[in-house]
Scaffold this motif. Structure first.
Motif, PDB file in Angstrom:
ATOM      1  N   PHE A 104       0.848  -1.199   0.000  1.00 11.96           N
ATOM      2  CA  PHE A 104       0.000   0.000   0.000  1.00 11.96           C
ATOM      3  C   PHE A 104       0.883   1.250   0.000  1.00 11.96           C
ATOM      4  CE2 PHE A 104      -2.650   3.198   2.268  1.00 11.96           C
ATOM      5  CZ  PHE A 104      -3.664   3.309   1.321  1.00 11.96           C
ATOM      6  N   GLY A 105       1.974   1.220   0.747  1.00  9.98           N
ATOM      7  CA  GLY A 105       2.918   2.340   0.741  1.00  9.98           C
ATOM      8  C   GLY A 105       3.509   2.577  -0.643  1.00  9.98           C
ATOM      9  N   ILE A 106       3.830   1.504  -1.358  1.00  8.54           N
ATOM     10  CA  ILE A 106       4.332   1.638  -2.729  1.00  8.54           C
ATOM     11  C   ILE A 106       3.258   2.265  -3.617  1.00  8.54           C
ATOM     12  CG2 ILE A 106       5.054   0.362  -4.791  1.00  8.54           C
ATOM     13  CD1 ILE A 106       6.376  -1.680  -2.859  1.00  8.54           C
ATOM     14  N   ALA A 107       2.018   1.802  -3.469  1.00  9.12           N
ATOM     15  CA  ALA A 107       0.919   2.361  -4.263  1.00  9.12           C
ATOM     16  C   ALA A 107       0.734   3.839  -3.953  1.00  9.12           C
ATOM     17  CB  ALA A 107      -0.371   1.584  -3.995  1.00  9.12           C
ATOM     18  N   LEU A 108       0.827   4.224  -2.675  1.00  5.65           N
ATOM     19  CA  LEU A 108       0.714   5.639  -2.307  1.00  5.65           C
ATOM     20  C   LEU A 108       1.824   6.466  -2.951  1.00  5.65           C
ATOM     21  CD1 LEU A 108      -0.164   5.523   1.497  1.00  5.65           C
ATOM     22  CD2 LEU A 108      -1.630   6.272  -0.373  1.00  5.65           C
ATOM     23  N   PHE A 109       3.036   5.935  -2.927  1.00  3.51           N
ATOM     24  CA  PHE A 109       4.168   6.624  -3.544  1.00  3.51           C
ATOM     25  C   PHE A 109       3.895   6.864  -5.026  1.00  3.51           C
ATOM     26  CE2 PHE A 109       8.101   6.361  -5.997  1.00  3.51           C
ATOM     27  CZ  PHE A 109       8.828   7.395  -5.438  1.00  3.51           C
ATOM     28  N   LEU A 110       3.430   5.821  -5.717  1.00  2.00           N
ATOM     29  CA  LEU A 110       3.159   5.953  -7.147  1.00  2.00           C
ATOM     30  C   LEU A 110       2.054   6.958  -7.425  1.00  2.00           C
ATOM     31  CD1 LEU A 110       3.462   2.210  -8.216  1.00  2.00           C
ATOM     32  CD2 LEU A 110       5.096   4.067  -8.666  1.00  2.00           C
ATOM     33  N   LEU A 114       3.134  10.165  -9.466  1.00 10.89           N
ATOM     34  CA  LEU A 114       2.701  10.079 -10.860  1.00 10.89           C
ATOM     35  C   LEU A 114       1.363  10.753 -11.139  1.00 10.89           C
ATOM     36  CD1 LEU A 114       3.759   6.396 -11.646  1.00 10.89           C
ATOM     37  CD2 LEU A 114       5.008   8.509 -12.143  1.00 10.89           C
ATOM     38  N   VAL A 115       0.570  11.011 -10.091  1.00 19.17           N
ATOM     39  CA  VAL A 115      -0.742  11.629 -10.285  1.00 19.17           C
ATOM     40  C   VAL A 115      -0.841  12.962  -9.555  1.00 19.17           C
ATOM     41  CG1 VAL A 115      -3.232  11.345  -9.978  1.00 19.17           C
ATOM     42  CG2 VAL A 115      -1.834   9.362 -10.586  1.00 19.17           C
ATOM     43  N   VAL A 116      -0.666  12.952  -8.248  1.00 18.43           N
ATOM     44  CA  VAL A 116      -0.908  14.153  -7.440  1.00 18.43           C
ATOM     45  C   VAL A 116       0.090  15.265  -7.769  1.00 18.43           C
ATOM     46  CG1 VAL A 116      -0.990  15.076  -5.087  1.00 18.43           C
ATOM     47  CG2 VAL A 116      -1.998  12.846  -5.596  1.00 18.43           C
ATOM     48  N   MET A 117       1.367  14.963  -7.727  1.00 14.97           N
ATOM     49  CA  MET A 117       2.359  16.026  -7.940  1.00 14.97           C
ATOM     50  C   MET A 117       2.310  16.625  -9.344  1.00 14.97           C
ATOM     51  SD  MET A 117       5.386  14.684  -5.454  1.00 14.97           S
ATOM     52  CE  MET A 117       6.525  15.975  -5.808  1.00 14.97           C
ATOM     53  N   GLY A 126       9.346  15.884 -12.217  1.00 14.77           N
ATOM     54  CA  GLY A 126      10.710  15.355 -12.214  1.00 14.77           C
ATOM     55  C   GLY A 126      11.671  16.402 -12.727  1.00 14.77           C
ATOM     56  N   PRO A 127      12.868  16.094 -12.995  1.00 17.51           N
ATOM     57  CA  PRO A 127      13.461  14.762 -13.031  1.00 17.51           C
ATOM     58  C   PRO A 127      13.655  14.211 -11.617  1.00 17.51           C
ATOM     59  CG  PRO A 127      15.164  16.394 -13.385  1.00 17.51           C
ATOM     60  CD  PRO A 127      13.853  17.128 -13.301  1.00 17.51           C
ATOM     61  N   TYR A 128      13.563  12.907 -11.509  1.00 13.90           N
ATOM     62  CA  TYR A 128      13.719  12.227 -10.236  1.00 13.90           C
ATOM     63  C   TYR A 128      15.090  11.574 -10.192  1.00 13.90           C
ATOM     64  CZ  TYR A 128       8.655  12.682 -10.116  1.00 13.90           C
ATOM     65  OH  TYR A 128       7.381  13.177 -10.119  1.00 13.90           O
ATOM     66  N   SER A 129      15.754  11.749  -9.074  1.00 16.78           N
ATOM     67  CA  SER A 129      17.038  11.081  -8.903  1.00 16.78           C
ATOM     68  C   SER A 129      16.793   9.688  -8.329  1.00 16.78           C
ATOM     69  CB  SER A 129      17.940  11.883  -7.955  1.00 16.78           C
ATOM     70  OG  SER A 129      17.392  11.879  -6.648  1.00 16.78           O
ATOM     71  N   GLN A 130      17.766   8.821  -8.507  1.00 14.00           N
ATOM     72  CA  GLN A 130      17.646   7.468  -7.977  1.00 14.00           C
ATOM     73  C   GLN A 130      17.518   7.510  -6.458  1.00 14.00           C
ATOM     74  OE1 GLN A 130      20.969   4.904  -8.792  1.00 14.00           O
ATOM     75  NE2 GLN A 130      19.859   3.069  -8.185  1.00 14.00           N
ATOM     76  N   ARG A 131      18.262   8.395  -5.833  1.00 14.66           N
ATOM     77  CA  ARG A 131      18.199   8.515  -4.360  1.00 14.66           C
ATOM     78  C   ARG A 131      16.800   8.938  -3.911  1.00 14.66           C
ATOM     79  NH1 ARG A 131      21.884  12.173  -0.286  1.00 14.66           N
ATOM     80  NH2 ARG A 131      20.642  11.663   1.543  1.00 14.66           N
TER      81      ARG A 131
END
Length: 165
Positions: A104-110, A114-117, A126-131
């Motif tokens: 569920f935490g992974i789903a929240l992150f996505l 990917l949607v909210v931000m 983005g761009p998103y860093s690996q860290r």
């Protein structure tokens, strides 16, 4: 369906308010503490910027900071509500709270990244860093999803969670 049957169905449903409030509070506190450690005490201004626009980040007023904190906890309580309500249909969410909470935490992150931000007022894509991605996934799994799942497991109904009919 008669009124008596409706009332009986409502009373047979587990009370989810306690796990929602406790899970949302714990997840919100852990997440904002993590954000303060990594991003500083002005993180709530950035959260408010999602609603007010980029200029909110430069605001010096306490009102914008409080608004950002309120939005943050609204999101945490909303996430806890979604998880607890879903457990009425999917009882394994309560029984297997460690694995389910982390997924569920992974789903929240996505959903957040990917949607909210992208849809917020400053349209962050983005761009998103690996860290950032790894840290975000770990935080959402351990500090948000797991406490929400645990609170449902701990304070959800002891009689099992019936499916919604």
């Amino acid at each position: 369906m008669s009124a008596v049957t409706s009332i009986a169905n409502v009373r047979s449903q587990p009370a989810l308010l306690k796990p929602i409030l406790i899970g949302g509070t714990i997840a919100g506190i852990l997440d904002i503490t993590s954000a303060f450690i990594t991003g500083g005490v002005n993180v709530p201004r950035g959260i408010a910027g999602g609603l007010l626009g980029p200029s909110a980040r430069n605001s010096t007023g306490i009102g914008v900071w409080i608004l950002g904190l309120a939005i943050h906890f609204f999101i945490a309580f909303s996430a806890a509500t979604v998880y607890c309500q879903a457990s009425r249909i999917l009882p394994f969410l309560k029984e297997n709270f460690v694995v389910c909470g982390m997924f569920f935490g992974i789903a929240l992150f996505l959903v957040m990244y990917l949607v909210v931000m992208p849809l917020c007022a400053f349209h962050f894509r983005g761009p998103y860093s690996q860290r950032l991605l790894i840290t975000g996934l770990i935080v959402h799994m351990l500090l948000i999803g797991l406490p929400i799942g645990w609170s449902l497991h701990r304070w959800g109904s002891r009689n099992g969670i019936p499916a919604i009919s």
